[in-house]
Design a protein around this motif. Structure first.
Motif, mmCIF file in Angstrom:
data_model
loop_
_atom_site.group_PDB
_atom_site.id
_atom_site.type_symbol
_atom_site.label_atom_id
_atom_site.label_comp_id
_atom_site.label_asym_id
_atom_site.label_seq_id
_atom_site.Cartn_x
_atom_site.Cartn_y
_atom_site.Cartn_z
ATOM 1 N N UNK A 147 -16.546 6.505 -5.889
ATOM 2 C CA UNK A 147 -15.542 6.081 -4.910
ATOM 3 C C UNK A 147 -14.919 4.755 -5.327
ATOM 4 N N UNK A 148 -13.654 4.807 -5.736
ATOM 5 C CA UNK A 148 -12.939 3.565 -6.057
ATOM 6 C C UNK A 148 -12.857 2.677 -4.815
ATOM 7 N N UNK A 149 -12.724 3.302 -3.670
ATOM 8 C CA UNK A 149 -12.655 2.577 -2.401
ATOM 9 C C UNK A 149 -13.933 1.760 -2.202
ATOM 10 N N UNK A 190 4.654 0.079 -10.351
ATOM 11 C CA UNK A 190 4.510 0.754 -9.059
ATOM 12 C C UNK A 190 3.437 1.832 -9.118
ATOM 13 N N UNK A 191 2.836 2.099 -7.985
ATOM 14 C CA UNK A 191 1.901 3.200 -7.832
ATOM 15 C C UNK A 191 2.722 4.490 -7.762
ATOM 16 N N UNK A 192 2.576 5.355 -8.787
ATOM 17 C CA UNK A 192 3.361 6.583 -8.805
ATOM 18 C C UNK A 192 2.531 7.813 -8.444
ATOM 19 N N UNK A 193 1.333 7.615 -7.910
ATOM 20 C CA UNK A 193 0.522 8.748 -7.464
ATOM 21 C C UNK A 193 1.216 9.442 -6.297
ATOM 22 N N UNK A 194 1.544 10.715 -6.485
ATOM 23 C CA UNK A 194 2.284 11.430 -5.453
ATOM 24 C C UNK A 194 3.755 11.091 -5.440
ATOM 25 N N UNK A 195 4.228 10.416 -6.490
ATOM 26 C CA UNK A 195 5.610 9.957 -6.558
ATOM 27 C C UNK A 195 5.721 8.495 -6.169
ATOM 28 N N UNK A 207 7.144 5.101 2.117
ATOM 29 C CA UNK A 207 6.338 3.977 1.650
ATOM 30 C C UNK A 207 6.285 3.968 0.126
ATOM 31 N N UNK A 208 6.128 2.784 -0.420
ATOM 32 C CA UNK A 208 5.821 2.631 -1.838
ATOM 33 C C UNK A 208 4.936 1.403 -1.978
ATOM 34 N N UNK A 209 4.389 1.202 -3.164
ATOM 35 C CA UNK A 209 3.524 0.045 -3.368
ATOM 36 C C UNK A 209 3.445 -0.310 -4.836
ATOM 37 N N UNK A 210 3.127 -1.553 -5.093
ATOM 38 C CA UNK A 210 2.823 -1.967 -6.456
ATOM 39 C C UNK A 210 1.406 -1.520 -6.795
ATOM 40 N N UNK A 211 1.074 -1.560 -8.073
ATOM 41 C CA UNK A 211 -0.319 -1.430 -8.464
ATOM 42 C C UNK A 211 -0.998 -2.776 -8.232
ATOM 43 N N UNK A 212 -2.252 -2.736 -7.878
ATOM 44 C CA UNK A 212 -2.981 -3.975 -7.610
ATOM 45 C C UNK A 212 -2.994 -4.875 -8.841
ATOM 46 N N UNK A 213 -2.808 -6.167 -8.602
ATOM 47 C CA UNK A 213 -2.967 -7.140 -9.678
ATOM 48 C C UNK A 213 -4.408 -7.125 -10.169
ATOM 49 N N UNK A 214 -4.595 -7.327 -11.451
ATOM 50 C CA UNK A 214 -5.939 -7.493 -11.984
ATOM 51 C C UNK A 214 -6.293 -8.976 -11.908
ATOM 52 N N UNK A 215 -7.406 -9.272 -11.263
ATOM 53 C CA UNK A 215 -7.779 -10.664 -10.988
ATOM 54 C C UNK A 215 -9.245 -10.892 -11.366
ATOM 55 N N UNK A 216 -9.608 -12.134 -11.697
ATOM 56 C CA UNK A 216 -11.003 -12.428 -11.996
ATOM 57 C C UNK A 216 -11.839 -12.443 -10.723
ATOM 58 N N UNK A 254 -2.945 8.353 1.985
ATOM 59 C CA UNK A 254 -3.968 8.786 1.039
ATOM 60 C C UNK A 254 -3.609 8.359 -0.384
ATOM 61 N N UNK A 255 -2.340 8.409 -0.720
ATOM 62 C CA UNK A 255 -1.889 8.010 -2.059
ATOM 63 C C UNK A 255 -1.752 6.496 -2.181
ATOM 64 N N UNK A 256 -1.404 5.819 -1.096
ATOM 65 C CA UNK A 256 -1.320 4.361 -1.119
ATOM 66 C C UNK A 256 -2.691 3.758 -1.432
ATOM 67 N N UNK A 257 -3.767 4.385 -0.941
ATOM 68 C CA UNK A 257 -5.116 3.907 -1.246
ATOM 69 C C UNK A 257 -5.330 3.758 -2.755
ATOM 70 N N UNK A 258 -4.661 4.597 -3.537
ATOM 71 C CA UNK A 258 -4.905 4.635 -4.971
ATOM 72 C C UNK A 258 -4.253 3.468 -5.724
ATOM 73 N N UNK A 259 -3.566 2.598 -4.999
ATOM 74 C CA UNK A 259 -2.969 1.418 -5.640
ATOM 75 C C UNK A 259 -4.008 0.475 -6.215
ATOM 76 N N UNK A 260 -5.265 0.575 -5.738
ATOM 77 C CA UNK A 260 -6.321 -0.298 -6.232
ATOM 78 C C UNK A 260 -7.250 0.405 -7.216
ATOM 79 N N UNK A 261 -6.947 1.645 -7.594
ATOM 80 C CA UNK A 261 -7.833 2.357 -8.504
ATOM 81 C C UNK A 261 -7.933 1.623 -9.847
#
Length: 264
Positions: A147-149, A190-195, A207-216, A254-261
């Motif tokens: 679970x990425x979540x 951008x998160x393109x899961x599901x378009x 809705x749309x979203x960026x991909x999560x920033x990678x952070x320390x 459900x697809x917005x959740x995947x922005x942090x995968x």
């Protein structure tokens, strides 16, 4: 704590884990204030930390329960809260249903939850307090396999998973597509899961979203760079009575959740 203070503190913490949000804010707002449609929070479904246990925190901020949602593939349950003052953002909170997860996942997560001091979740500040437990990096990577979540929540704890720009209130932009085009021209992924655009006018929400920033992130055995938080953009459409739809669309969320995968 009043809602304005709560969201200011939540935003300050969010920026430390989504550093691109400040640049996006400047790009879209041009220095003007931006209306926030909603913020999203995550938790584990335990007696002390589940959405029912956290419900009094939202009531203390003056919020009322909106609707309930279920994300079966990700083993999540969610609800949103709205404030009588329409200028206040909605709050979307989801919980991972541990009873539906593997024994291995529960054996990792439940000892983390047990580290939270009694009464810690009784104040709204808990929701921007970060990770209240120790976590080795190996536990994070093990959780990711199922679970990425769960992995994200174990690593980051309690903070805004994302803030959401209200495109309806965004000067200079008339659609999510126009926002996406500006973001891509500026080099944001951008998160393109599901378009790239989730939802449609037919379901009254895009809705749309960026991909999560990678952070320390500091783990108990050292620092690692992993996905942090992200920025979302939402455009709401009128219902039959002319008022804007205020709920959420499960298939899109459900697809917005995947922005942090982590594999994104």
């Amino acid at each position: 704590m009043d809602p304005n203070t709560f969201f200011a503190r939540l935003w300050d913490d969010f920026l430390a884990h989504a550093p691109s949000a400040e640049g996006i804010h400047a790009l879209l707002g041009g220095g003007a204030p931006i209306v926030n449609d909603h913020v999203a929070l995550r938790t584990f479904a335990t007696e002390e930390l589940g959405v029912d246990a956290l419900h009094p925190l939202f009531e203390a901020l003056g919020y009322e329960l909106g609707d309930h949602y279920r994300f079966r593939a990700k083993k999540l349950r969610a609800r949103y809260y709205r404030h009588p003052d329409p200028a206040q953002p909605k709050i979307f909170i989801s919980e991972l249903l541990l009873d539906e997860c593997s024994g291995a996942l529960r054996d990792t997560v439940l000892p983390l939850c047990e580290q939270v001091p009694a009464g810690a979740a009784d104040q709204p500040a808990f929701l921007f307090g970060g990770r209240p437990w120790d976590l080795p990096f190996a536990s994070y990577t093990a959780l990711r396999k199922e679970s990425e979540y769960a992995a994200w929540l174990a690593a980051h704890g309690y903070r805004a998973n994302h803030f959401t720009v209200s495109v309806n209130d965004l000067p200079g932009f008339d659609s999510v597509a126009a926002v996406n085009a500006a973001l891509k021209r500026a080099g944001y992924a951008l998160n393109d899961s599901g378009g790239e655009i989730k939802g449609s006018p037919a379901v009254l929400l895009e809705q749309s979203s960026t991909l999560a920033d990678r952070v320390p992130v500091r783990f108990s055995d050292g620092e690692q760079v992993i996905p942090g938080c992200f920025y979302e953009f939402a455009c709401r459409y009128p219902q039959a009575d002319g008022s804007l739809y205020q709920g959420f669309v499960e298939a899109s969320a459900d697809k917005i959740f995947e922005s942090t995968d982590a594999g994104a």
